[in-house]
Motif scaffolding. Structure first.
Motif: not given
Ligand code: PGA
Length: 251
Positions: A11, A97, A167, A171-172, A211-213, A231-234
């Protein structure tokens, strides 16, 4: 056999030097993951793409967006030829987003996916329902439209290049990850839709959950039959956390 994929969506995070630091460390992560037949990759900001790609050319690197036109009067946008010029072959399309804050629609996603495939690139197409849609029980209707419209023009012979990420928007970044049962139910439904559209190629298309993985829950998802990765964000931002994600999948 679909190879597992752990993909980090950074992001709007990391300066160029922070991205370089990660890319250097990712050589060790890549070695670990490859040994266990897992693919890994990251999507940095446009400004760090070149640095990450040059620092670790073997890492999968995606842009977080692109425009569908090859050039033109689109202030602030980045085109596919510009990405190709950087050696970038993969782009995240339709992240929630982008749908929420930048008016991305199934139709604009479709135009971008078509342009990517025409350039032999890989679209990582994100779909998922909002909390309101989830509570109304219309998740599958929403997914149906996102898949059928977003992939409307994809030819059968190009379909194997697709990667899909389910996603749920609720849950994101919320810490409220979907249960593994929900993830499997929707990923299986997506595969059924892909089978309707593309036949047996659907067995080769990777479908990720996002989503919050976190390291603590990643394995639960990857053990599901139709979930081929995450797919992992944070949890993808720190090298230690990314290493933990890989370790927890392989253990
Ligand atoms: P998150 O984001 O792991 O921080 O929930 C996932 C994403 O937006 O792809």
């Amino acid at each position: 056999m679909r190879r597992k994929l752990l993909f980090g969506n950074w992001k709007m995070n990391k300066t160029r030097s922070e991205a370089e630091e990660f890319a250097l460390a990712s050589k060790e992560l890549l070695e670990l993951a490859s040994k266990h037949n897992i693919d890994i990759g990251v999507a940095p900001t446009f400004l760090s793409l070149c640095k990450v790609k040059k620092t670790n050319p073997d890492l999968l690197v995606a842009a977080q967006n692109c425009h569908y036109a090859p050039s033109g009067a689109f202030t602030g946008e980045i085109s596919i030829p510009m990405l190709l010029d950087y050696g970038i072959k993969m782009v995240i399309i339709g992240h929630s987003e982008r749908r929420t804050y930048f008016n991305e629609t199934n139709k604009t996603c479709s135009m971008k996916i078509d342009a990517l495939l025409a350039n032999d690139m890989i679209p990582l197409y994100c779909v998922g329902e909002t909390l309101e849609e989830f509570e109304k029980g219309i998740t599958k209707d929403v997914i149906y439209d996102q898949i059928k419209v977003g992939l409307a023009n994809v030819k059968k012979e190009d379909a194997s290049k697709l990667i899909i990420a389910y996603e749920p928007v609720w849950s994101i970044g919320t810490g409220k990850n979907a249960s593994k049962e929900i993830a499997e139910d929707i990923c299986r439904y997506i595969r059924e839709l892909l089978r309707e559209m593309f036949g047996d190629v659907s067995d080769d298309i990777r479908i990720l959950y996002g989503g919050s993985v976190k390291p603590e829950n990643v394995k639960d998802y990857l053990l599901q039959e139709d979930v081929d990765g995450a797919l992992i964000g944070g949890a993808s931002l720190k090298v230690d956390s990314f290493r933990q994600l890989i370790n927890n999948v392989i253990e």
